[in-house]
Design a protein around this motif. Structure first.
Motif, PDB file in Angstrom:
ATOM      1  N   TYR A   8       0.870  -1.171   0.000  1.00 13.84           N
ATOM      2  CA  TYR A   8       0.000   0.000   0.000  1.00 13.84           C
ATOM      3  C   TYR A   8       0.910   1.225   0.000  1.00 13.84           C
ATOM      4  O   TYR A   8       1.820   1.327   0.824  1.00 13.84           O
ATOM      5  N   ILE A   9       0.638   2.171  -0.899  1.00 11.59           N
ATOM      6  CA  ILE A   9       1.466   3.369  -1.008  1.00 11.59           C
ATOM      7  C   ILE A   9       0.625   4.582  -0.630  1.00 11.59           C
ATOM      8  O   ILE A   9      -0.440   4.812  -1.209  1.00 11.59           O
ATOM      9  N   PHE A  10       1.113   5.335   0.351  1.00  8.31           N
ATOM     10  CA  PHE A  10       0.425   6.523   0.841  1.00  8.31           C
ATOM     11  C   PHE A  10       1.312   7.746   0.623  1.00  8.31           C
ATOM     12  O   PHE A  10       2.532   7.656   0.656  1.00  8.31           O
ATOM     13  N   ILE A  11       0.692   8.900   0.437  1.00  6.53           N
ATOM     14  CA  ILE A  11       1.396  10.179   0.398  1.00  6.53           C
ATOM     15  C   ILE A  11       0.934  10.995   1.596  1.00  6.53           C
ATOM     16  O   ILE A  11      -0.267  11.158   1.823  1.00  6.53           O
ATOM     17  N   ASP A  12       1.890  11.483   2.353  1.00  5.43           N
ATOM     18  CA  ASP A  12       1.652  12.286   3.546  1.00  5.43           C
ATOM     19  C   ASP A  12       0.749  11.520   4.515  1.00  5.43           C
ATOM     20  O   ASP A  12       0.959  10.342   4.740  1.00  5.43           O
ATOM     21  N   ASP A  13      -0.256  12.167   5.076  1.00  7.70           N
ATOM     22  CA  ASP A  13      -1.119  11.520   6.062  1.00  7.70           C
ATOM     23  C   ASP A  13      -2.466  11.127   5.485  1.00  7.70           C
ATOM     24  O   ASP A  13      -3.459  11.023   6.229  1.00  7.70           O
ATOM     25  N   GLU A  14      -2.531  10.930   4.172  1.00  7.80           N
ATOM     26  CA  GLU A  14      -3.799  10.539   3.545  1.00  7.80           C
ATOM     27  C   GLU A  14      -4.221   9.167   4.055  1.00  7.80           C
ATOM     28  O   GLU A  14      -3.415   8.238   4.088  1.00  7.80           O
ATOM     29  N   PRO A  15      -5.492   9.022   4.434  1.00  7.19           N
ATOM     30  CA  PRO A  15      -5.947   7.716   4.929  1.00  7.19           C
ATOM     31  C   PRO A  15      -6.137   6.691   3.807  1.00  7.19           C
ATOM     32  O   PRO A  15      -6.043   5.491   4.048  1.00  7.19           O
ATOM     33  N   VAL A  35       1.760  19.756  -4.096  1.00 11.96           N
ATOM     34  CA  VAL A  35       2.195  21.139  -3.911  1.00 11.96           C
ATOM     35  C   VAL A  35       3.669  21.143  -3.524  1.00 11.96           C
ATOM     36  O   VAL A  35       4.182  20.159  -2.967  1.00 11.96           O
ATOM     37  N   ASP A  36       4.364  22.225  -3.829  1.00 10.08           N
ATOM     38  CA  ASP A  36       5.768  22.347  -3.444  1.00 10.08           C
ATOM     39  C   ASP A  36       5.897  22.311  -1.933  1.00 10.08           C
ATOM     40  O   ASP A  36       5.065  22.864  -1.206  1.00 10.08           O
ATOM     41  N   GLY A  37       6.937  21.664  -1.468  1.00  9.03           N
ATOM     42  CA  GLY A  37       7.184  21.605  -0.036  1.00  9.03           C
ATOM     43  C   GLY A  37       7.522  20.197   0.423  1.00  9.03           C
ATOM     44  O   GLY A  37       7.777  19.296  -0.374  1.00  9.03           O
ATOM     45  N   THR A  60      11.194  16.338  -0.683  1.00 11.28           N
ATOM     46  CA  THR A  60      10.766  17.708  -0.936  1.00 11.28           C
ATOM     47  C   THR A  60      10.418  17.852  -2.403  1.00 11.28           C
ATOM     48  O   THR A  60      11.188  17.450  -3.267  1.00 11.28           O
ATOM     49  N   VAL A  61       9.263  18.447  -2.681  1.00 11.08           N
ATOM     50  CA  VAL A  61       8.824  18.697  -4.058  1.00 11.08           C
ATOM     51  C   VAL A  61       9.119  20.155  -4.381  1.00 11.08           C
ATOM     52  O   VAL A  61       8.819  21.046  -3.596  1.00 11.08           O
ATOM     53  N   LYS A  62       9.719  20.361  -5.554  1.00 11.04           N
ATOM     54  CA  LYS A  62       9.978  21.718  -6.021  1.00 11.04           C
ATOM     55  C   LYS A  62       9.702  21.762  -7.519  1.00 11.04           C
ATOM     56  O   LYS A  62      10.608  21.774  -8.330  1.00 11.04           O
ATOM     57  N   ASN A  63       8.443  21.736  -7.873  1.00 13.43           N
ATOM     58  CA  ASN A  63       8.029  21.777  -9.271  1.00 13.43           C
ATOM     59  C   ASN A  63       7.824  23.201  -9.764  1.00 13.43           C
ATOM     60  O   ASN A  63       7.886  23.461 -10.956  1.00 13.43           O
TER      61      ASN A  63
END
Length: 134
Positions: A8-15, A35-37, A60-63
């Motif tokens: 299972y792949i999650f991004i940040d705290d998404e349930p 979002v960037d950050g 860190t995303v910097k698009n």
């Protein structure tokens, strides 16, 4: 019976996971949707016997456009009027590089001026010695 682990792949705290797949796998993370950050990729694995493992990978995303600032730095102590130059430019994408505006003009560092003035002074000294000795 399935002998592969489920990932299972999650991004940040998404349930809700962004992907639920069987291992081994190849996965492409599209950061253009983030979002960037600061973010965190959380990978949860469940093996056929029901045991779970977890791995967290901060990134860190910097698009967005790059921002260059000259004239003030982080945590500077300043006084009076400060000339500041700001340049922001996009990188394009993987297929097209934006050359227009991608180079930030910068002032010449003071040590370069010192070397130039020293060299010119030395050259003038030897030129004057040469002209007056003949």
């Amino acid at each position: 019976m399935n002998d592969k682990s489920t990932v299972y792949i999650f991004i940040d705290d998404e349930p809700k996971p962004i992907a639920r797949v069987q291992s081994p796998l190849n996965f492409e993370l599209d950061t253009r949707k983030l979002v960037d950050g600061e973010h965190e990729l959380k990978i949860v694995s469940k093996d056929p016997s029901g045991k779970e493992g977890i791995r967290r990978i901060p990134f860190t995303v910097k698009n967005g456009p790059a921002i260059a600032v000259e004239g003030i730095k982080e945590h500077d102590i300043v006084d009076g009027v400060i000339p500041i130059m700001i340049n922001a430019y996009g990188k394009g994408d993987q297929t097209h590089f934006l050359i227009s505006g991608s180079e930030t003009p910068q002032s010449i560092p003071s040590w370069v001026w010192i070397i130039i003035i020293g060299f010119v002074g030395w050259a003038l000294y030897y030129l004057a010695r040469y002209l007056y000795s003949t």
